[in-house]
Scaffold this active site. Structure first.
Site, PDB file in Angstrom:
ATOM      1  N   GLU A  57       0.835  -1.211   0.000  1.00 13.36           N
ATOM      2  CA  GLU A  57       0.000   0.000   0.000  1.00 13.36           C
ATOM      3  C   GLU A  57       0.863   1.252   0.000  1.00 13.36           C
ATOM      4  O   GLU A  57       0.559   2.234  -0.663  1.00 13.36           O
ATOM      5  CB  GLU A  57      -0.916   0.015   1.229  1.00 13.36           C
ATOM      6  CG  GLU A  57      -1.951   1.153   1.223  1.00 13.36           C
ATOM      7  CD  GLU A  57      -1.498   2.446   1.898  1.00 13.36           C
ATOM      8  OE1 GLU A  57      -2.251   3.425   1.851  1.00 13.36           O
ATOM      9  OE2 GLU A  57      -0.385   2.496   2.470  1.00 13.36           O
ATOM     10  N   GLU A  58       1.947   1.195   0.784  1.00 16.71           N
ATOM     11  CA  GLU A  58       2.734   2.415   1.027  1.00 16.71           C
ATOM     12  C   GLU A  58       3.463   2.920  -0.216  1.00 16.71           C
ATOM     13  O   GLU A  58       3.978   4.038  -0.229  1.00 16.71           O
ATOM     14  CB  GLU A  58       3.729   2.185   2.181  1.00 16.71           C
ATOM     15  CG  GLU A  58       3.074   1.937   3.532  1.00 16.71           C
ATOM     16  CD  GLU A  58       2.350   3.155   4.112  1.00 16.71           C
ATOM     17  OE1 GLU A  58       2.371   4.224   3.475  1.00 16.71           O
ATOM     18  OE2 GLU A  58       1.761   3.018   5.197  1.00 16.71           O
TER      19      GLU A  58
END
Ligand code: ZN
Ligand code: CO
Length: 336
Positions: A198-199
């Site tokens: 996600e990051e």
């Protein structure tokens, strides 16, 4: 939930290297799900229940990965240079301890001849691993590290690295446990996605949503908050309840989902706030763009110092977010 969150938060899992966190989650959820698999990008996906006539196929997502760093170069004196994986807070990393996936520990230092009053860029930082030559350095180019911090409790507030988004992960694990223990018969087919990467741009959630083809996406992640001295102006504060996403930088939450969540909170006397996050986004932005589009929303945990080694949330907000999700998933939801 606290002891699970402690275990989760203290386990390293930078983007693409979620193995340890994933194994831990899989073990925790196995007794409570009907089906579980790991996809090509490393997402852990679990299904619970089948859709009833008045039910939807709902994807619930929390990301497993955390911000980290990757070594780009070791100099002749054994200092490692690095670049960030995700939006590391530059203001918070001087003196931070980092732990590599091979166990090696280091401390982040800054070069000395910096422009006073300006934050250094990552090229002006280094990791000191206690080595005095390149040969002594216990890590090499391409090795990954995360912050090294134990979870502590500060008067009902939880402080740790990687609460973004292990708080969301712990919440979804607990939700699965409660759905089972309370024998909740949700009309919905629930897909719990513990997403990868996600990051660095919600890459895991994108392919998970494509596989699942959900009718609805619901993301559990942290959000920013106001309420600190001269902090950002934001109508979300720690301890005042979970924040129902209305918008963030890349997502407009589906208004139907916002109103379902608001009325579930009201009916159950749960505190809630409305999230309008000007800077930052979640997996929701990737889910909404899957196939021909997916209505999305989010239940966010108010947090301080996000993307620093000491992220802070309020334990009561986490608990109330759990109750809110339990309440909303019991009821039929009609998208028509
Ligand atoms: Zn996050
Ligand atoms: Co984040």
């Amino acid at each position: 939930m606290k002891s699970l969150l402690k275990k989760l938060a203290e386990t390293p899992g930078p983007p693409g290297y979620e193995t340890g966190v994933r194994a831990l989650i899989k073990e925790e959820i196995q007794p409570f799900v009907d089906e579980v698999w790991i996809d090509n990008l490393g997402n852990l996906i679990a299904r619970k229940g089948r859709r009833a006539e008045d039910g939807l196929r709902i994807m619930l997502a929390a990301h497993m990965d955390e911000i980290g760093l990757i070594v780009t170069h070791i100099d002749q004196h054994g200092f490692a240079r690095f670049s960030p994986l995700g939006g590391i807070s530059r203001a918070s990393v001087r003196g931070a301890r980092v732990r590599f996936l091979n166990g090696a520990l280091g401390v982040i230092g800054f070069e000395h001849d910096l422009d006073p009053g300006r934050l250094p860029v990552f090229e002006q930082m280094f990791i000191d691993l206690g080595a005095s030559s390149r040969a002594e350095c216990p890590v090499g180019v391409g090795d990954l590290a995360v912050f090294d911090r134990a979870l502590v409790e500060v008067r009902g507030r939880l402080v740790a690295k990687a609460l973004d988004d292990r708080a969301g992960v712990a919440l979804l694990v607990e939700l699965l446990r409660q759905l089972t223990l309370q024998d909740v018969h949700s009309p919905h087919e629930l897909y719990f996605v513990f997403s990868a990467q996600e990051e660095i741009g919600s890459r895991g959630a994108a392919v998970a949503a494509y596989q699942i083809e959900p009718d609805l996406g619901l993301v559990v992640d942290l959000t920013a908050s106001g309420g600190t001295p001269k902090g950002i102006k934001m109508a979300v504060e720690l301890g005042r309840g979970p924040a129902i996403k209305v918008r963030d930088q890349l997502t407009i939450a589906d208004p139907r989902l916002v109103s379902w969540l608001v009325s579930a909170a009201r009916q159950n006397n749960l505190p809630y706030q409305l999230e309008i996050l000007e800077k930052g986004s979640t997996d929701a932005h990737a889910i909404q763009l899957a196939r021909s589009g997916v209505p999305v929303g989010g239940v966010s945990i108010p947090a301080r110092y996000v993307h620093s080694p000491s992220e802070m949330i309020d334990a009561a907000d986490l608990q109330n977010a759990l109750l809110l999700l339990l309440a909303v998933l019991r009821q039929p939801l009609d998208l028509a």
